[in-house]
Design an enzyme around this catalytic site. Structure first.
Site, PDB file in Angstrom:
ATOM      1  N   CYS B  85      67.870 -49.422  51.216  1.00 30.06           N
ATOM      2  CA  CYS B  85      66.526 -48.856  51.047  1.00 30.06           C
ATOM      3  C   CYS B  85      66.301 -47.687  52.008  1.00 30.06           C
ATOM      4  O   CYS B  85      66.904 -46.650  51.853  1.00 30.06           O
ATOM      5  CB  CYS B  85      65.486 -49.961  51.217  1.00 30.06           C
ATOM      6  SG  CYS B  85      63.855 -49.480  50.636  1.00 30.06           S
ATOM      7  N   HIS B 185      67.481 -54.711  47.755  1.00 30.63           N
ATOM      8  CA  HIS B 185      67.679 -55.375  49.047  1.00 30.63           C
ATOM      9  C   HIS B 185      68.566 -56.618  48.980  1.00 30.63           C
ATOM     10  O   HIS B 185      68.058 -57.723  48.819  1.00 30.63           O
ATOM     11  CB  HIS B 185      66.318 -55.789  49.606  1.00 30.63           C
ATOM     12  CG  HIS B 185      65.493 -54.627  50.055  1.00 30.63           C
ATOM     13  ND1 HIS B 185      65.392 -54.268  51.382  1.00 30.63           N
ATOM     14  CD2 HIS B 185      64.750 -53.753  49.360  1.00 30.63           C
ATOM     15  CE1 HIS B 185      64.606 -53.207  51.483  1.00 30.63           C
ATOM     16  NE2 HIS B 185      64.206 -52.871  50.279  1.00 30.63           N
ATOM     17  N   GLU B 187      69.853 -58.181  51.359  1.00 25.92           N
ATOM     18  CA  GLU B 187      69.572 -59.087  52.484  1.00 25.92           C
ATOM     19  C   GLU B 187      68.436 -60.055  52.173  1.00 25.92           C
ATOM     20  O   GLU B 187      68.267 -61.050  52.866  1.00 25.92           O
ATOM     21  CB  GLU B 187      69.285 -58.289  53.765  1.00 25.92           C
ATOM     22  CG  GLU B 187      67.873 -57.743  53.926  1.00 25.92           C
ATOM     23  CD  GLU B 187      67.608 -56.484  53.106  1.00 25.92           C
ATOM     24  OE1 GLU B 187      68.350 -56.217  52.140  1.00 25.92           O
ATOM     25  OE2 GLU B 187      66.616 -55.785  53.414  1.00 25.92           O
TER      26      GLU B 187
END
Lengths: 69, 211
Positions: B85, B185, B187
């Site tokens: 991002c 994302h 994560e």
């Protein structure tokens, strides 16, 4: 420094402003583009192009113009 | 492998990145933006958020931080670098990745689960995306060259490109393949509790780069 989106790259901000105009009674206005202006005082204009290329504008997506006042 | 996760003023996903790195690797630590110390770190994550308030352009100021100078050196040495991002935006601004990220075509901040296709393996990944400036752009000639070099890493699956990215591009690598940036994302998708563990595959991909 005037920094504006490069020609041909979709500028949704400019489009959004343009679309809002008729509702406010502004007719006959087109090709709206939104960029930004950076004002600064420089002792010498020598490295201002470099400053624009390296930081103030992203040459891949933006054009810039330096105006001396 | 041991990961380092950069932390800028305005980063907001570094804790999740740290957690994901710990799951996917052998450990991870935060690296403050003013530090050049990458000792003991095999790979680096440049996390999401709004580094330096996104002033000027997203990522434009973060690229000049001492930590990013150290990351550029590590990347040149072949270390895996993953930009997520805002981290993707920083890597593009730093010239470590080709292209740029522009305001979403619809001007909306988009926050939803998206499906990605990993180019090559054609694996489908379900990962959250949340960004206002995620429209990937590069000139046509550059895109053609990137396709030839195999630098397109992830594309949005059909119907999942909500930001108007050219050629449905969600993630790209550098020529060498050790630097990867993507808008969604991974994560945030490392535990079944949050709906998907597909994000781990992105970290595993980077571990293979290190090996």
């Amino acid at each position: 420094m005037l920094i504006r989106p490069k020609e041909g790259i979709l500028d949704p901000q400019g489009k959004a402003v343009e679309r809002a105009l008729p509702a406010l009674g502004f007719e006959g206005i087109g090709q709206v583009h939104v960029g930004r202006m950076v004002e600064l005082e420089a002792e010498s204009p020598e490295r201002l192009d470099e400053l624009c290329e390296k930081l103030l504008a992203n040459p891949l997506i933006e054009d810039y113009e330096i105006q001396t006042l | 492998m041991t990961w380092g996760v950069l932390q800028f003023p305005g980063s907001c996903d570094e804790r999740d990145a740290l957690f994901a790195c710990e799951r996917a690797g052998d450990g991870a630590r935060l690296i403050w933006h003013e530090s050049r110390d990458l000792d003991g770190v095999d790979g680096i994550v440049v996390p999401g958020g709004f580094s330096y308030g996104d002033y000027l352009r997203a990522g434009a100021i973060a690229r000049f931080s001492p930590a990013m100078e150290a990351v550029a050196e590590a990347a040149a040495g072949g270390a895996p670098v993953l930009g997520i991002c805002n981290g993707f935006q920083v890597l593009c601004e730093a010239g470590l990745l080709p292209g740029a990220l522009l305001r979403n075509a619809e001007l909306r901040f988009r926050c939803h689960q998206v499906d990605l296709i990993e180019v090559g393996s054609e694996e489908r990944l379900s990962i959250p995306a949340k960004h206002g400036e995620g429209r990937y752009y590069a000139p046509e000639a550059m895109l053609d060259e990137m396709e030839t070099n195999g630098q397109i890493a992830y594309r949005y699956a059909e119907g999942h490109n909500s930001n108007g990215s050219v050629r449905d591009i969600a993630g790209v690598t550098n020529d060498r393949g050790n630097v990867l940036g993507l808008m969604p994302h991974p994560e945030h998708a490392v535990d079944p509790l949050t709906g998907s563990t597909d994000g781990l595959r992105v970290f595993e991909r980077m571990s293979r780069v290190a090996a």
